[in-house]
Design a protein around this motif. Structure first.
Motif, mmCIF file in Angstrom:
data_model
loop_
_atom_site.group_PDB
_atom_site.id
_atom_site.type_symbol
_atom_site.label_atom_id
_atom_site.label_comp_id
_atom_site.label_asym_id
_atom_site.label_seq_id
_atom_site.Cartn_x
_atom_site.Cartn_y
_atom_site.Cartn_z
ATOM 1 N N LEU A 112 -44.169 -5.363 -0.550
ATOM 2 C CA LEU A 112 -43.424 -6.478 -0.762
ATOM 3 C C LEU A 112 -44.048 -7.456 -2.010
ATOM 4 O O LEU A 112 -43.378 -8.078 -2.604
ATOM 5 C CB LEU A 112 -43.474 -7.522 0.587
ATOM 6 C CG LEU A 112 -42.484 -7.013 1.589
ATOM 7 C CD1 LEU A 112 -42.596 -7.934 2.721
ATOM 8 C CD2 LEU A 112 -41.036 -7.154 0.989
ATOM 9 N N GLN A 159 -42.295 -8.273 -5.267
ATOM 10 C CA GLN A 159 -42.024 -9.641 -5.970
ATOM 11 C C GLN A 159 -42.543 -9.810 -7.461
ATOM 12 O O GLN A 159 -41.687 -10.221 -8.162
ATOM 13 C CB GLN A 159 -42.951 -10.677 -4.935
ATOM 14 C CG GLN A 159 -42.900 -12.080 -5.274
ATOM 15 C CD GLN A 159 -43.524 -12.838 -4.626
ATOM 16 O OE1 GLN A 159 -44.149 -12.403 -3.711
ATOM 17 N NE2 GLN A 159 -43.369 -14.236 -4.800
ATOM 18 N N TRP A 181 -33.216 -10.394 -4.635
ATOM 19 C CA TRP A 181 -34.639 -10.037 -4.105
ATOM 20 C C TRP A 181 -34.711 -10.441 -2.864
ATOM 21 O O TRP A 181 -35.360 -9.859 -1.670
ATOM 22 C CB TRP A 181 -35.559 -11.133 -4.987
ATOM 23 C CG TRP A 181 -37.067 -10.967 -4.487
ATOM 24 C CD1 TRP A 181 -37.990 -10.035 -4.709
ATOM 25 C CD2 TRP A 181 -37.689 -11.812 -3.499
ATOM 26 N NE1 TRP A 181 -39.177 -10.127 -4.297
ATOM 27 C CE2 TRP A 181 -39.009 -11.276 -3.358
ATOM 28 C CE3 TRP A 181 -37.268 -12.881 -2.720
ATOM 29 C CZ2 TRP A 181 -39.967 -11.720 -2.483
ATOM 30 C CZ3 TRP A 181 -38.443 -13.399 -1.908
ATOM 31 C CH2 TRP A 181 -39.563 -12.793 -1.630
ATOM 32 N N SER A 228 -35.643 -7.957 0.509
ATOM 33 C CA SER A 228 -36.714 -8.327 1.168
ATOM 34 C C SER A 228 -36.104 -8.183 2.855
ATOM 35 O O SER A 228 -36.927 -7.517 3.396
ATOM 36 C CB SER A 228 -37.523 -9.483 0.903
ATOM 37 O OG SER A 228 -38.002 -9.318 -0.428
ATOM 38 N N THR A 239 -37.295 -5.588 5.434
ATOM 39 C CA THR A 239 -37.852 -5.997 6.724
ATOM 40 C C THR A 239 -37.287 -5.405 7.987
ATOM 41 O O THR A 239 -37.794 -5.279 8.778
ATOM 42 C CB THR A 239 -38.170 -7.285 6.915
ATOM 43 O OG1 THR A 239 -38.685 -7.931 5.451
ATOM 44 C CG2 THR A 239 -38.768 -7.930 7.872
#
Length: 100
Positions: free
Chosen positions: A54, A58, A71, A75, A79
């Motif tokens: 992660l 980023q 983004w 993400s 997850t």
């Protein structure tokens, strides 16, 4: 020139983490004969690698100027996939071998 977009690399890395940590967890389970030891090993290594992925994602999206919404969505989806992996791994590690 890049062959995969950043989000493709993110999901490829996620898949690699799943494979490597699952093999490690199942090997620890077989070696120690303890289900929870294998699961805790899988959980700790996969969590550390997922957190690192992660952070990499980023930074990589910042350099390629990907928008905030893609983004965040990638993400969140990553997850959710990670949580599904943890649940399935726990169930597979707890599975009893039945010999016929």
């Amino acid at each position: 020139m890049q062959s995969l977009p950043i989000d493709g690399l993110f999901y490829s890395g996620l898949g690699a983490i799943f494979i490597v940590t699952a093999l490690l967890g199942f090997w620890i389970k077989r070696w120690t004969k303890q289900v929870m030891m294998g699961f805790y090993t899988l959980l700790a290594t996969s969590f550390g690698l997922f957190f690192w992925l992660l952070l990499w994602f980023q930074e990589a999206t910042r350099t390629t100027f990907m928008g905030t919404i893609p983004w965040v969505l990638n993400s969140i989806f990553g997850t959710v996939l990670y949580l599904i992996f943890i649940g399935v791994s726990f169930l597979l590690l707890r599975r009893k071998h039945q010999r016929t």
